[in-house]
Design a protein around this motif. Structure first.
Motif, PDB file in Angstrom:
ATOM      1  N   SER A 173      -7.709  14.954  -2.580  1.00  0.00           N
ATOM      2  CA  SER A 173      -7.524  13.504  -2.590  1.00  0.00           C
ATOM      3  C   SER A 173      -8.702  12.794  -1.941  1.00  0.00           C
ATOM      4  O   SER A 173      -9.190  11.776  -2.454  1.00  0.00           O
ATOM      5  CB  SER A 173      -6.222  13.145  -1.869  1.00  0.00           C
ATOM      6  OG  SER A 173      -6.014  11.752  -1.840  1.00  0.00           O
ATOM      7  N   ASP A 194      -6.172  10.295   6.292  1.00  0.00           N
ATOM      8  CA  ASP A 194      -5.691   8.975   5.896  1.00  0.00           C
ATOM      9  C   ASP A 194      -6.087   8.607   4.473  1.00  0.00           C
ATOM     10  O   ASP A 194      -5.735   7.513   3.993  1.00  0.00           O
ATOM     11  CB  ASP A 194      -6.217   7.905   6.860  1.00  0.00           C
ATOM     12  CG  ASP A 194      -5.525   7.957   8.218  1.00  0.00           C
ATOM     13  OD1 ASP A 194      -4.452   8.586   8.315  1.00  0.00           O
ATOM     14  OD2 ASP A 194      -6.066   7.370   9.180  1.00  0.00           O
ATOM     15  N   HIS A 249      -2.530   8.532  -0.229  1.00  0.00           N
ATOM     16  CA  HIS A 249      -1.679   7.347  -0.343  1.00  0.00           C
ATOM     17  C   HIS A 249      -0.349   7.541   0.380  1.00  0.00           C
ATOM     18  O   HIS A 249       0.132   8.665   0.527  1.00  0.00           O
ATOM     19  CB  HIS A 249      -1.417   7.020  -1.815  1.00  0.00           C
ATOM     20  CG  HIS A 249      -0.820   8.174  -2.578  1.00  0.00           C
ATOM     21  ND1 HIS A 249      -1.600   9.167  -3.147  1.00  0.00           N
ATOM     22  CD2 HIS A 249       0.464   8.508  -2.848  1.00  0.00           C
ATOM     23  CE1 HIS A 249      -0.821  10.050  -3.745  1.00  0.00           C
ATOM     24  NE2 HIS A 249       0.442   9.684  -3.577  1.00  0.00           N
ATOM     25  N   SER A 250       0.228   6.461   0.836  1.00  0.00           N
ATOM     26  CA  SER A 250       1.504   6.498   1.542  1.00  0.00           C
ATOM     27  C   SER A 250       2.581   7.140   0.661  1.00  0.00           C
ATOM     28  O   SER A 250       2.730   6.776  -0.508  1.00  0.00           O
ATOM     29  CB  SER A 250       1.935   5.088   1.943  1.00  0.00           C
ATOM     30  OG  SER A 250       3.176   5.115   2.614  1.00  0.00           O
ATOM     31  N   GLY A 271       2.494  10.278  -0.165  1.00  0.00           N
ATOM     32  CA  GLY A 271       1.920  11.450  -0.825  1.00  0.00           C
ATOM     33  C   GLY A 271       2.080  12.742  -0.046  1.00  0.00           C
ATOM     34  O   GLY A 271       1.889  13.827  -0.590  1.00  0.00           O
TER      35      GLY A 271
END
Length: 445
Positions: A141, A309, A312-313, A315
């Protein structure tokens, strides 16, 4: 609830396994899937310190620690007390639904104690394999790349992705494919078996890795290099000096995420808090589990804030990840490691064991190599000057040791390595007694 105190002495009152263990084993055969194996089918009643007591009243010396899990000892009173207190308050809410402070406490502790002084973040999970899998997800990611580099003799877990990362086919991969793609395997710096000798192993192996990544994959396509700082199931292979720093530097220069899989080597096991500390290697991401929580299931990924970080929230996560009782146990285990100086104790254990085992090797040609750091020690058994693996000799040695009440584990790509992982709280008397039994076993070959 107080932890049960276990007398720290070996005791053999029946054959091993004893009649009660054999009876339970009979029940197991019709209740538990055959694919789940056991090294030594003695059924445990209680354990603590360096002793495991079975249902027949035998007390065995523990040189396995549940595969490097009970570093602080089994049922350490501090771990038991804090976990029990948490269980009485609540057992589960799911951190992704209703969070709780202990999860944050553990992440703060991991961010503080793992290598490097950069800003970090952590996530908590259930197992080492889950941690490694999430580390790969994070690296992909954050970098937008797909390729993952791993090494000969590696072991990273039993999920589909981590089976693909693992090198050894039997018993871990046979019949379970197809596996995840974009996984590339590189040579490992294996000093004992390096063709031009151990003194050349580090620089030559590093140069081969750099060359193969550059030519076969392209550095710009690699999301992560995943490596155990000391390989576990592969045979406790300690990379030749300079290899890890060189690979880490190549990763830094090419935007590749360097992932240290410290699931087995972490939390004082090797005589440093983490095995990476030995050569001052600072990983971008580090995966931990096993010794983190004194026997309760917990794992983590800790790493550079900008990488962690990048996802994505929503994930990352999982229903049981960072279970509150496991978090409480981890905080107690980390306190115990510090207050009892288990890093120092691991070094003492290593000095004692390596000294005894090297003397044993001088008397038995079947012992080709003695290696390891801290309380993570192995001996590799071979036949002849060509270093042919000797798994038959290993089987005989283990059978004798098990019959005499010494828990030992095997390892190695070739099935010829005895690995020793005693709890860091074991006494010297039990260490010497266990090594005496091992010496007897070699004397009977």
């Amino acid at each position: 609830m107080a932890a049960t105190q276990v007398v720290q002495s070996r005791r053999i009152v029946t054959e091993i396994p004893g009649p009660k263990s054999r009876a339970i084993q009979e029940r197991r055969s019709s209740a538990v899937a055959q694919g789940v194996g056991s090294v030594l089918p003695v059924y445990v009643e209680r354990a603590g310190g360096g002793i495991v007591e079975d249902v027949d009243g035998n007390a065995l010396i523990d040189f396995g620690s549940g595969i490097a899990v009970t570093n602080v000892g089994n049922a350490d009173p501090r771990v038991v007390e804090r976990a029990a207190e948490q269980l009485a308050r609540f057992t589960h809410t799911c951190f992704m639904v209703n969070p709780y402070e202990a999860y944050v406490d553990v992440c703060e502790a991991l961010n503080r104690i793992t290598p490097g002084d950069h800003e970090k973040r952590s996530i908590l999970l259930n197992s080492g394999a889950e941690a490694v899998e999430n580390a790969v997800k994070i690296a992909r990611s954050a970098t937008g790349r797909q390729a993952v580099v791993v090494f000969d003799h590696a072991y990273h877990g039993r999920t589909n992705l981590t089976m693909g990362l693992t090198a050894k086919n039997m018993p871990y991969k046979q019949g379970f494919g197809p596996f995840a793609g974009e996984i590339h395997r590189m040579p490992m710096a294996y000093p004992y078996r390096w063709p031009t000798g151990p003194e050349n192993c580090g620089p030559e192996a590093a140069a081969m890795v750099v060359d193969q990544i550059t030519k076969q994959i392209g550095a710009r396509n690699v999301a992560a290099v995943v490596i155990e700082p000391i390989q576990g199931e592969g045979g406790f292979i300690e990379p030749a000096p300079g290899f890890l720093p060189a690979v880490a530097e190549f990763c830094r220069a090419n935007g590749i995420v360097f992932v240290a899989d410290e699931v087995q080597t972490g939390f004082a096991r090797t005589g440093d808090m983490f095995a990476c500390d030995h050569e001052g290697v600072v990983p971008d991401l580090i995966t931990t589990a096993k010794g983190i929580a004194g026997g309760l299931p917990l794992a983590a990924v800790t790493g550079r804030a900008e990488l962690m970080d990048a996802v994505h929230s929503g994930g990352l996560g999982g229903t049981y990840g960072g279970n509150p009782a496991a978090c409480a146990a981890a905080l107690a285990a980390l306190d115990a490691i510090g207050s009892d100086d288990l890093v120092g104790r691991a070094r003492e254990i290593g000095e004692l064991m390596l000294g005894r085992l090297r003397e044993l090797a001088s008397r038995h040609d079947v012992i080709g190599d003695v290696r390891g750091r801290g309380a993570m020690i192995a001996i590799e058994l071979v036949a002849g000057e060509d270093k042919a693996p000797a798994p038959e000799a290993l089987a005989k040695v283990l059978a004798h040791c098990h019959s005499q009440g010494l828990i030992l584990l095997s390892a190695g790509t070739y099935g010829n390595v005895i690995r020793m992982l005693p709890p860091l709280v074991i006494g010297d008397d039990l260490l010497h007694e266990g090594l005496d039994i091992l010496a007897e076993a070699f004397g009977r070959l």
